[in-house]
Scaffold this active site. Structure first.
Site, PDB file in Angstrom:
ATOM      1  N   HIS B 121       0.853  -1.187   0.000  1.00 25.47           N
ATOM      2  CA  HIS B 121       0.000   0.000   0.000  1.00 25.47           C
ATOM      3  C   HIS B 121       0.892   1.242   0.000  1.00 25.47           C
ATOM      4  O   HIS B 121       1.444   1.619   1.027  1.00 25.47           O
ATOM      5  CB  HIS B 121      -0.890   0.017   1.251  1.00 25.47           C
ATOM      6  N   HIS B 131      -0.628  -6.587  -5.259  1.00 26.62           N
ATOM      7  CA  HIS B 131      -0.677  -7.856  -4.548  1.00 26.62           C
ATOM      8  C   HIS B 131      -0.030  -8.917  -5.418  1.00 26.62           C
ATOM      9  O   HIS B 131      -0.206  -8.933  -6.634  1.00 26.62           O
ATOM     10  CB  HIS B 131      -2.148  -8.216  -4.285  1.00 26.62           C
ATOM     11  N   ASN B 133       1.196 -13.259  -5.100  1.00 30.26           N
ATOM     12  CA  ASN B 133       1.227 -14.446  -4.263  1.00 30.26           C
ATOM     13  C   ASN B 133       1.556 -15.636  -5.143  1.00 30.26           C
ATOM     14  O   ASN B 133       1.023 -15.762  -6.240  1.00 30.26           O
ATOM     15  CB  ASN B 133      -0.168 -14.597  -3.618  1.00 30.26           C
ATOM     16  N   THR B 134       2.477 -16.458  -4.703  1.00 33.15           N
ATOM     17  CA  THR B 134       2.641 -17.760  -5.365  1.00 33.15           C
ATOM     18  C   THR B 134       2.858 -18.810  -4.293  1.00 33.15           C
ATOM     19  O   THR B 134       3.382 -18.515  -3.213  1.00 33.15           O
ATOM     20  CB  THR B 134       3.819 -17.812  -6.372  1.00 33.15           C
ATOM     21  N   ARG B 135       2.412 -20.017  -4.585  1.00 30.72           N
ATOM     22  CA  ARG B 135       2.466 -21.068  -3.563  1.00 30.72           C
ATOM     23  C   ARG B 135       2.539 -22.442  -4.213  1.00 30.72           C
ATOM     24  O   ARG B 135       2.131 -22.629  -5.355  1.00 30.72           O
ATOM     25  CB  ARG B 135       1.217 -21.001  -2.679  1.00 30.72           C
ATOM     26  N   GLY B 277      -5.280 -22.181  11.003  1.00 34.79           N
ATOM     27  CA  GLY B 277      -4.317 -21.882  12.060  1.00 34.79           C
ATOM     28  C   GLY B 277      -3.128 -21.079  11.585  1.00 34.79           C
ATOM     29  O   GLY B 277      -2.054 -21.144  12.157  1.00 34.79           O
ATOM     30  N   ASN B 279      -0.970 -17.572  10.800  1.00 33.79           N
ATOM     31  CA  ASN B 279      -0.633 -16.481  11.705  1.00 33.79           C
ATOM     32  C   ASN B 279      -1.494 -15.256  11.369  1.00 33.79           C
ATOM     33  O   ASN B 279      -1.383 -14.683  10.278  1.00 33.79           O
ATOM     34  CB  ASN B 279       0.855 -16.171  11.551  1.00 33.79           C
TER      35      ASN B 279
END
Lengths: 294, 294
Positions: B121, B131, B133-135, B277, B279
């Site tokens: 931001h 934004h 994101n990679t996973r 669960g 963070n």
């Protein structure tokens, strides 16, 4: 839930929706009187008293099966940074997803709903934010729901006790089980599991109330509304003239972030409204005016 | 989704999580260089360049079946009002509710997941939020997912085209179908039905990518990450020295409200994280630093 033959008759619907309008008028008047009476720090709206502005909205009727609408009353003042009081009376058909989960809508998706919803975000971090909502819903069954709860930034035992006492008193004249049951329900409902935090100091929450006696249930719902109009303005007046620090304001803006998290992640009313074609502006009037996530 | 015998082997897991850490280092360095180079309006952090601070967190292991953790990198700067870059590698068992919905977890709820998640931001309303994101996820199956998208307050055709061109180029070297498919997916995903608004100007979004060739899928996921590191800092640099008005800032704070609404009401990653669960601080690092709902 007991279903009596005429629970949720047209007369019942008319009386309930008229009451929600009357409650709106009484509450708005009480809050506007506060705007006039404050003598303490005026940091917003150029120091002028705020007053409610009303905007009517209609429910889109794309399929010829929907109807109704509502009136959104909004105040931006010197005590109330942002306050919204919405009344609405709508009817239509639930989507399949909803029908399966709503009493009496499993086989017939038609519904009628009327209610009042209130969210107040004061300017002062010393003055608690508050929420109140009561509603009557009719499917093939009928019931009342609602409650009220308070979200101070800095909880104060005496203030909390006064708030709860008002609801305890409203409950006890109907059923001695109501207050303990509805207080617990409120504590469980207004809880943020991902933070392991309660949203505020509670109040009461009830839903699907149908004792089989519509008059009694309606009278109770009225008492819950009246309790809020009596107690919340009194609590605001007790602290509205006190000055606050930048650090207290900062704490308030952080606390408001929790309010947003709760409403968008968990609140059934918000989801219900957004998914049943409710008015987005009216529903998201609950969002605080200014928030930080530092 | 094709399942090849060794897709998601231990070596694959190690290489993927090492890459996410490397990408984090490269991106943080690129953003910190911007903090050093800006000459325009400095309205935050006392005008000093910001730098990322890292905080490690561990996944609570209440049942002896969970493990792993992550590192949250956060910057509060004079160009980037708030930026979060999280990497995490976790394993455990999905709840029943999740298992039923996740490929390969229906019978065996065990999972392993590693990824990088980025939300930026900027201070300036003229500079787009972004934004990425990679996973990589492994159940009894394995796949990659991710993407990147941009949310300007004031969309600019040339800026949007440059952003998309970077992803198109990353996609086209793997499969000519990827860019149109993943662009569409992004447009459909980052959409707020209750506002009938898109969150931003899009980018790409992909999930459950498993072509049967882990090396190719991993290389593509790396290319998607590299595309962001190359294009986003360039777009920030193009506008970071321009001054802005109070009204532009106000529009930015309103636009950020939409960002909050999307993330809390609709974003799967936020829900996935909060319900498995993850963070909370790391997940909600995506929340903008300051927001208004006027």
């Amino acid at each position: 839930m007991t279903q009596s033959r005429d629970y949720g008759s047209d007369t019942h619907k008319e009386r309930a929706s008229a009451w929600f309008g009357q409650l709106r008028d009484e509450l708005c008047a009480a809050l506007e009187a506060i705007e006039d009476d404050v003598t303490g720090p005026n940091r917003t709206s150029g120091g002028a008293p705020g007053s409610f502005e009303r905007t009517a909205w209609e429910r889109p009727d794309e399929d010829g099966k929907s109807g109704g609408g509502g009136v959104m009353s909004v105040i931006y003042g010197r005590v109330f940074e942002k306050g919204g009081v919405n009344v609405s009376t709508v009817e239509g058909e639930f989507s399949e997803e909803f029908s399966a989960r709503i009493p009496g809508a499993e086989k017939d998706p038609g519904f009628w709903a009327s209610g009042i919803s209130v969210v107040i975000h004061p300017c002062s971090p010393l003055t608690p934010a508050a929420h109140m909502n009561t509603r009557m819903i009719v499917t093939t069954q009928g019931w009342f729901g609602g409650g009220g709860d308070m979200t101070p930034v800095f909880p104060d035992d005496q203030e909390t006790e006064t708030f709860h006492a008002a609801y305890r008193s409203a409950c006890d004249s109907f059923d001695p089980d109501f207050y303990p049951k509805f207080k617990k329900w409120c504590d469980e409902y207004f809880y943020l599991p991902h933070r392991d935090e309660r949203r505020g100091v509670g109040g009461i929450f009830f839903d699907e109330l149908n004792t089989g006696d519509w008059e009694a249930d309606f009278a109770f719902t009225q008492a819950v509304g009246r309790a809020f109009v009596e107690v919340y303005p009194k609590l605001v007046r007790a602290k509205m003239d006190a000055d606050w620090t930048d650090e207290q304001r900062r704490q308030q803006l952080i606390k408001r972030g929790r309010y947003v998290e709760f409403n968008l992640l968990y609140d059934r009313g918000t989801m219900f409204g957004l998914k049943t074609g409710g008015n987005t502006e009216a529903i998201l009037m609950s969002m605080p005016p200014e928030v930080i996530w530092p």
